[in-house]
Scaffold this motif. Structure first.
Motif, PDB file in Angstrom:
ATOM      1  N   UNK A  93      21.980  -6.343   3.806  1.00 12.80           N
ATOM      2  CA  UNK A  93      21.733  -5.166   2.983  1.00 12.80           C
ATOM      3  C   UNK A  93      20.503  -5.359   2.110  1.00 12.80           C
ATOM      4  N   UNK A  94      20.306  -6.566   1.611  1.00 11.18           N
ATOM      5  CA  UNK A  94      19.138  -6.842   0.778  1.00 11.18           C
ATOM      6  C   UNK A  94      17.862  -6.700   1.605  1.00 11.18           C
ATOM      7  N   UNK A  95      17.872  -7.190   2.845  1.00 13.39           N
ATOM      8  CA  UNK A  95      16.707  -7.048   3.719  1.00 13.39           C
ATOM      9  C   UNK A  95      16.428  -5.582   3.994  1.00 13.39           C
ATOM     10  N   UNK A  96      17.482  -4.806   4.225  1.00 16.43           N
ATOM     11  CA  UNK A  96      17.300  -3.380   4.477  1.00 16.43           C
ATOM     12  C   UNK A  96      16.717  -2.700   3.245  1.00 16.43           C
ATOM     13  N   UNK A  97      17.152  -3.086   2.067  1.00 13.68           N
ATOM     14  CA  UNK A  97      16.615  -2.521   0.834  1.00 13.68           C
ATOM     15  C   UNK A  97      15.136  -2.871   0.688  1.00 13.68           C
ATOM     16  N   UNK A  98      14.747  -4.085   1.093  1.00 15.76           N
ATOM     17  CA  UNK A  98      13.333  -4.477   1.047  1.00 15.76           C
ATOM     18  C   UNK A  98      12.499  -3.583   1.955  1.00 15.76           C
ATOM     19  N   UNK A  99      13.005  -3.302   3.172  1.00 12.17           N
ATOM     20  CA  UNK A  99      12.277  -2.433   4.094  1.00 12.17           C
ATOM     21  C   UNK A  99      12.176  -1.015   3.540  1.00 12.17           C
ATOM     22  N   UNK A 100      13.240  -0.543   2.919  1.00  9.68           N
ATOM     23  CA  UNK A 100      13.222   0.790   2.324  1.00  9.68           C
ATOM     24  C   UNK A 100      12.179   0.864   1.221  1.00  9.68           C
ATOM     25  N   UNK A 101      12.098  -0.166   0.390  1.00  8.97           N
ATOM     26  CA  UNK A 101      11.114  -0.193  -0.688  1.00  8.97           C
ATOM     27  C   UNK A 101       9.700  -0.213  -0.116  1.00  8.97           C
ATOM     28  N   UNK A 102       9.484  -0.983   0.951  1.00 10.80           N
ATOM     29  CA  UNK A 102       8.162  -1.031   1.575  1.00 10.80           C
ATOM     30  C   UNK A 102       7.773   0.335   2.119  1.00 10.80           C
ATOM     31  N   UNK A 103       8.727   1.048   2.703  1.00 15.92           N
ATOM     32  CA  UNK A 103       8.451   2.380   3.225  1.00 15.92           C
ATOM     33  C   UNK A 103       8.089   3.336   2.094  1.00 15.92           C
ATOM     34  N   UNK A 104       8.812   3.260   0.989  1.00 15.99           N
ATOM     35  CA  UNK A 104       8.498   4.105  -0.161  1.00 15.99           C
ATOM     36  C   UNK A 104       7.099   3.798  -0.695  1.00 15.99           C
ATOM     37  N   UNK A 105       6.771   2.516  -0.796  1.00 16.96           N
ATOM     38  CA  UNK A 105       5.437   2.131  -1.269  1.00 16.96           C
ATOM     39  C   UNK A 105       4.358   2.646  -0.325  1.00 16.96           C
ATOM     40  N   UNK A 106       4.614   2.570   0.966  1.00 12.12           N
ATOM     41  CA  UNK A 106       3.648   3.032   1.972  1.00 12.12           C
ATOM     42  C   UNK A 106       3.402   4.534   1.825  1.00 12.12           C
ATOM     43  N   UNK A 107       4.487   5.305   1.660  1.00  9.69           N
ATOM     44  CA  UNK A 107       4.322   6.759   1.537  1.00  9.69           C
ATOM     45  C   UNK A 107       3.619   7.136   0.236  1.00  9.69           C
ATOM     46  N   UNK A 108       3.848   6.384  -0.825  1.00 10.03           N
ATOM     47  CA  UNK A 108       3.151   6.649  -2.081  1.00 10.03           C
ATOM     48  C   UNK A 108       1.664   6.340  -1.957  1.00 10.03           C
ATOM     49  N   UNK A 109       1.365   5.302  -1.207  1.00  8.54           N
ATOM     50  CA  UNK A 109      -0.021   4.868  -1.063  1.00  8.54           C
ATOM     51  C   UNK A 109      -0.838   5.856  -0.233  1.00  8.54           C
ATOM     52  N   UNK A 110      -0.244   6.469   0.755  1.00 14.91           N
ATOM     53  CA  UNK A 110      -0.984   7.337   1.671  1.00 14.91           C
ATOM     54  C   UNK A 110      -0.598   8.808   1.532  1.00 14.91           C
ATOM     55  N   UNK A 111      -0.336   9.256   0.345  1.00 14.07           N
ATOM     56  CA  UNK A 111       0.038  10.643   0.109  1.00 14.07           C
ATOM     57  C   UNK A 111      -1.159  11.582   0.251  1.00 14.07           C
ATOM     58  N   UNK A 112      -2.369  11.076   0.094  1.00 15.91           N
ATOM     59  CA  UNK A 112      -3.558  11.922   0.083  1.00 15.91           C
ATOM     60  C   UNK A 112      -3.826  12.558   1.443  1.00 15.91           C
ATOM     61  N   UNK A 113      -3.539  11.874   2.530  1.00 16.98           N
ATOM     62  CA  UNK A 113      -3.834  12.416   3.860  1.00 16.98           C
ATOM     63  C   UNK A 113      -3.032  13.689   4.126  1.00 16.98           C
ATOM     64  N   UNK A 114      -1.718  13.714   3.966  1.00 16.08           N
ATOM     65  CA  UNK A 114      -0.994  14.963   4.218  1.00 16.08           C
ATOM     66  C   UNK A 114      -1.398  16.075   3.243  1.00 16.08           C
ATOM     67  N   UNK A 115      -1.683  15.718   1.991  1.00 15.70           N
ATOM     68  CA  UNK A 115      -2.107  16.733   1.027  1.00 15.70           C
ATOM     69  C   UNK A 115      -3.446  17.329   1.449  1.00 15.70           C
ATOM     70  N   UNK A 116      -4.365  16.506   1.931  1.00 15.40           N
ATOM     71  CA  UNK A 116      -5.667  16.998   2.389  1.00 15.40           C
ATOM     72  C   UNK A 116      -5.506  17.911   3.595  1.00 15.40           C
ATOM     73  N   UNK A 117      -4.625  17.558   4.519  1.00 22.36           N
ATOM     74  CA  UNK A 117      -4.396  18.401   5.696  1.00 22.36           C
ATOM     75  C   UNK A 117      -3.845  19.756   5.282  1.00 22.36           C
ATOM     76  N   UNK A 118      -2.895  19.764   4.380  1.00 22.74           N
ATOM     77  CA  UNK A 118      -2.336  21.029   3.896  1.00 22.74           C
ATOM     78  C   UNK A 118      -3.408  21.834   3.164  1.00 22.74           C
ATOM     79  N   UNK A 119      -4.202  21.171   2.338  1.00 28.17           N
ATOM     80  CA  UNK A 119      -5.259  21.865   1.602  1.00 28.17           C
ATOM     81  C   UNK A 119      -6.273  22.506   2.527  1.00 28.17           C
TER      82      UNK A 119
END
Length: 132
Positions: A93-119
């Protein structure tokens, strides 16, 4: 009922997870069911999927008969050491939580691309509708 003579740690029981050497833990007791795998009515994969963790819930959910419970007691080799605090399920469960956190960090880091496409889409559709 056999006398319990040996205490096992969960990590030790978890290492016995092959068709040739299969242990399961149910209600804090350790069973060596390797010799029973071929005879298990549900197939050996059902038992092998429960090795390395506490299989009590799976055993109870299957609705085993009293005969099955008596047969299980013939495979009893010991019980879990009550002082053992490491449970492999929690480590997973701890490993799964680590992967979930990495995914959240990844989506926060690359939020500009989808926003630019929508814009760009909004601007293009506005220009297209303005021409009409």
């Amino acid at each position: 009922m056999p006398t319990l003579s040996k205490l096992y740690k969960m990590q030790e029981a978890a290492q016995h997870n092959t068709p040739q050497d299969c242990w399961v833990v149910i209600d804090g007791k350790v069973y060596d069911v390797g010799s029973y795998l071929d005879e298990h009515p549900g197939g050996d994969d059902v038992i092998l999927a429960t090795t390395g963790k506490d299989a009590t819930d799976e055993f109870e959910d299957a609705g085993h008969s009293n005969d099955a419970r008596e047969l299980l007691e013939t495979f009893l080799i010991g019980e879990l050491d009550p002082s053992d605090t490491v449970i492999p399920e929690l480590e997973i469960s701890k490993k799964q939580a680590d992967y979930t956190q990495k995914l959240k960090d990844f989506t926060k880091q690359y939020w500009a691309v989808p926003v630019a496409v929508v814009g760009v889409s909004v601007v293009v559709s506005f220009l297209y509708l303005r021409k009409k």
